[in-house]
Design an enzyme around this catalytic site. Structure first.
Site, PDB file in Angstrom:
ATOM      1  N   CYS A  81     -16.082   2.784   1.469  1.00  0.00           N
ATOM      2  CA  CYS A  81     -14.944   1.709   1.946  1.00  0.00           C
ATOM      3  C   CYS A  81     -14.426   2.016   3.384  1.00  0.00           C
ATOM      4  CB  CYS A  81     -13.846   1.907   0.757  1.00  0.00           C
ATOM      5  SG  CYS A  81     -13.436   3.735   0.685  1.00  0.00           S
ATOM      6  N   HIS A 110      -7.706   0.793  -5.987  1.00  0.00           N
ATOM      7  CA  HIS A 110      -7.901   0.090  -4.700  1.00  0.00           C
ATOM      8  C   HIS A 110      -8.581  -1.245  -4.967  1.00  0.00           C
ATOM      9  CE1 HIS A 110      -8.031  -0.964  -0.692  1.00  0.00           C
ATOM     10  NE2 HIS A 110      -8.853   0.197   0.019  1.00  0.00           N
ATOM     11  N   ARG A 156       0.941  -1.318   0.057  1.00  0.00           N
ATOM     12  CA  ARG A 156      -0.074   0.034   0.010  1.00  0.00           C
ATOM     13  C   ARG A 156       0.840   1.310   0.025  1.00  0.00           C
ATOM     14  NH1 ARG A 156      -4.946   1.954   3.837  1.00  0.00           N
ATOM     15  NH2 ARG A 156      -6.141   0.651   2.437  1.00  0.00           N
ATOM     16  N   GLN A 211     -10.469  -3.640  -2.514  1.00  0.00           N
ATOM     17  CA  GLN A 211     -11.650  -3.219  -1.893  1.00  0.00           C
ATOM     18  C   GLN A 211     -12.621  -3.550  -3.017  1.00  0.00           C
ATOM     19  OE1 GLN A 211     -12.124  -0.996   0.890  1.00  0.00           O
ATOM     20  NE2 GLN A 211     -14.347  -1.647   0.496  1.00  0.00           N
ATOM     21  N   ASP A 223     -17.178   8.178  -0.596  1.00  0.00           N
ATOM     22  CA  ASP A 223     -15.718   8.013  -0.143  1.00  0.00           C
ATOM     23  C   ASP A 223     -15.324   9.280   0.632  1.00  0.00           C
ATOM     24  OD1 ASP A 223     -13.183   6.979   0.525  1.00  0.00           O
ATOM     25  OD2 ASP A 223     -12.057   7.077  -1.573  1.00  0.00           O
ATOM     26  N   ARG A 248     -13.847  -7.663   3.334  1.00  0.00           N
ATOM     27  CA  ARG A 248     -12.434  -7.421   2.947  1.00  0.00           C
ATOM     28  C   ARG A 248     -11.582  -8.520   3.209  1.00  0.00           C
ATOM     29  NH1 ARG A 248     -10.134  -2.399   2.699  1.00  0.00           N
ATOM     30  NH2 ARG A 248      -8.880  -4.021   1.242  1.00  0.00           N
TER      31      ARG A 248
HETATM   32  N1  NVA Z   1      -9.626   7.382  -1.035  1.00  0.00           N
HETATM   33  C1  NVA Z   1      -9.235   7.110   0.186  1.00  0.00           C
HETATM   34  C2  NVA Z   1      -9.574   5.498   0.080  1.00  0.00           C
HETATM   35  C3  NVA Z   1      -9.202   4.724   1.634  1.00  0.00           C
HETATM   36  C4  NVA Z   1      -9.348   3.659   1.778  1.00  0.00           C
HETATM   37  C5  NVA Z   1      -7.858   7.281   0.162  1.00  0.00           C
HETATM   38  O1  NVA Z   1      -6.909   6.963  -0.586  1.00  0.00           O
HETATM   39  O2  NVA Z   1      -7.394   7.934   1.545  1.00  0.00           O
HETATM   40  N1   CP Z   2     -11.118   0.661   3.077  1.00  0.00           N
HETATM   41  C1   CP Z   2      -9.803   0.485   3.420  1.00  0.00           C
HETATM   42  O1   CP Z   2      -8.980   0.387   2.620  1.00  0.00           O
HETATM   43  O2   CP Z   2      -9.646   0.644   4.623  1.00  0.00           O
HETATM   44  P1   CP Z   2      -8.208   0.958   5.495  1.00  0.00           P
HETATM   45  O3   CP Z   2      -7.434   2.269   5.097  1.00  0.00           O
HETATM   46  O4   CP Z   2      -8.433   1.212   6.904  1.00  0.00           O
HETATM   47  O5   CP Z   2      -7.221  -0.053   5.151  1.00  0.00           O
END
Ligand code: NVA
Ligand code: CP
Length: 331
Positions: A271, A135, A108, A138, A230, A316
């Protein structure tokens, strides 16, 4: 034709056919029912995986850790502060080293190019746990949740509201196009996904029966079976709250927006994490600076029976098991 994903990385949903996505969803259902009924499933006993996180996480990290252990694997967690990656050691060298020790790598971080590089040089499957662009793990949880709640994917009116050009907006449009859904991206023009990706998805849609619509008009929420939103500001963009709030306030998912769907059975997904109250440090900070008590979704909708966000979060873990078993398990 039988689906065989062994040895393949999971970097973005674009790389997978509808049949492969279907296979992963069905496998996820098997793992969910085994977990629920307490049937052991150490299908990957003796293997090892490493989880690299350059951004924070709750769901993704915990899903990979629990899924890894349930499947019988050893799991190593590395955060950027405790590895040499990118600082004293290049990405290709890091990938080559990790590939000698581990059967799979989760990453990540910020750059999609970096996760693609890890896959290129490690020689083992790499799973994208979120980049600025996509992502994909997800997506399987979201598709599984929709199928569980509505009994189908094809023809579902899936409306995404908010920042439609972030990792979630991009990925959900791809997922919808691949699985034959009617995707409505409801956002200000400035936050539409790139024309290139929209055109590509419109081509995919022609082959799956999906439709792709981008619109600024909130009245187009009418007929939604699913409303998804989101955060307005993603990880790494924290200097953009003022501008995003100005652009996205009309797109908050609140009770009026749910009513505008004209569909009493419309469900709400997110998410997570989500800013729906003042119970977080960031939420309180935004309240102080901008006077908001909730952002992308009202507390009322978040807590309503239409909200399926915690089922989605649980999914998940089941879907990540499917990805790992499909890519590093025996066929
Ligand atoms: N769009 C958000 C998703 C988090 C799971 C981010 O990248 O922070
Ligand atoms: N939805 C998601 O990816 O959550 P986290 O950022 O907690 O991993």
């Amino acid at each position: 034709m039988a689906v065989n994903l062994r040895g393949k990385s999971y970097l973005k949903l674009l790389d997978f056919t509808p049949a492969e996505i279907r296979y992963l969803l069905d496998l996820s259902k098997d793992f969910k029912s085994m977990k629920r009924s307490g049937v052991p499933h150490k299908y990957l006993d003796g293997k090892n995986i490493v989880l690299l996180f350059e951004k924070t996480s709750t769901r993704t990290r915990c899903s990979f850790e629990v899924a890894g252990r349930d499947l019988g694997m050893g799991v190593t967690y590395l955060d950027p502060g405790s590895s040499q990656m990118g600082k004293k050691e290049s990405i290709p060298d890091t990938a080559r080293v990790l590939g000698r020790m581990y059967d799979g790598i989760e990453y990540r971080g910020y750059s999609q190019q970096l996760v693609e590089e890890l896959a290129k040089y490690s020689g083992v499957p790499v799973w994208n746990g979120l980049t600025d662009q996509f992502h994909p793990t997800q997506m399987l949880a979201d598709l599984l949740t929709i199928e569980e709640k509505l009994g189908r994917l094809k023809g579902v009116n899936f409306t995404y509201m908010g920042d439609a050009r972030n990792n979630m907006g991009n990925s959900l449009m791809i997922g919808a196009a691949k699985m034959g859904m009617d995707f409505v991206g409801l956002a200000p023009k400035e936050l539409f996904p790139s024309k290139e990706l929209v055109d590509e998805m419109k081509e995919v849609a022609k082959t799956t029966g999906a439709t792709i619509t981008l619109t600024e008009n909130i009245d187009d929420v009418k007929g939604a079976d699913v409303i998804y939103t989101d955060v307005w500001v993603s990880m790494g963009e924290e200097d953009q709250f003022a501008e995003r709030i100005k652009l996205l306030e009309p797109y908050r998912v609140n009770a009026e927006m749910m009513a505008k769907t004209d569909n009493p059975d419309c469900i709400f997904l997110h998410c997570l994490p989500s800013f729906h109250d003042l119970e977080t440090a960031v939420g309180r900070d935004i309240h102080e600076k901008f006077g908001l008590t909730e952002m992308e979704v009202s507390d009322e909708v978040f807590r309503s029976p239409a909200s399926k966000v915690f089922d989605e979060a649980e999914n998940r873990m089941h879907t990540i098991k499917a990805v790992m078993v499909a890519t590093i398990g025996r066929q």
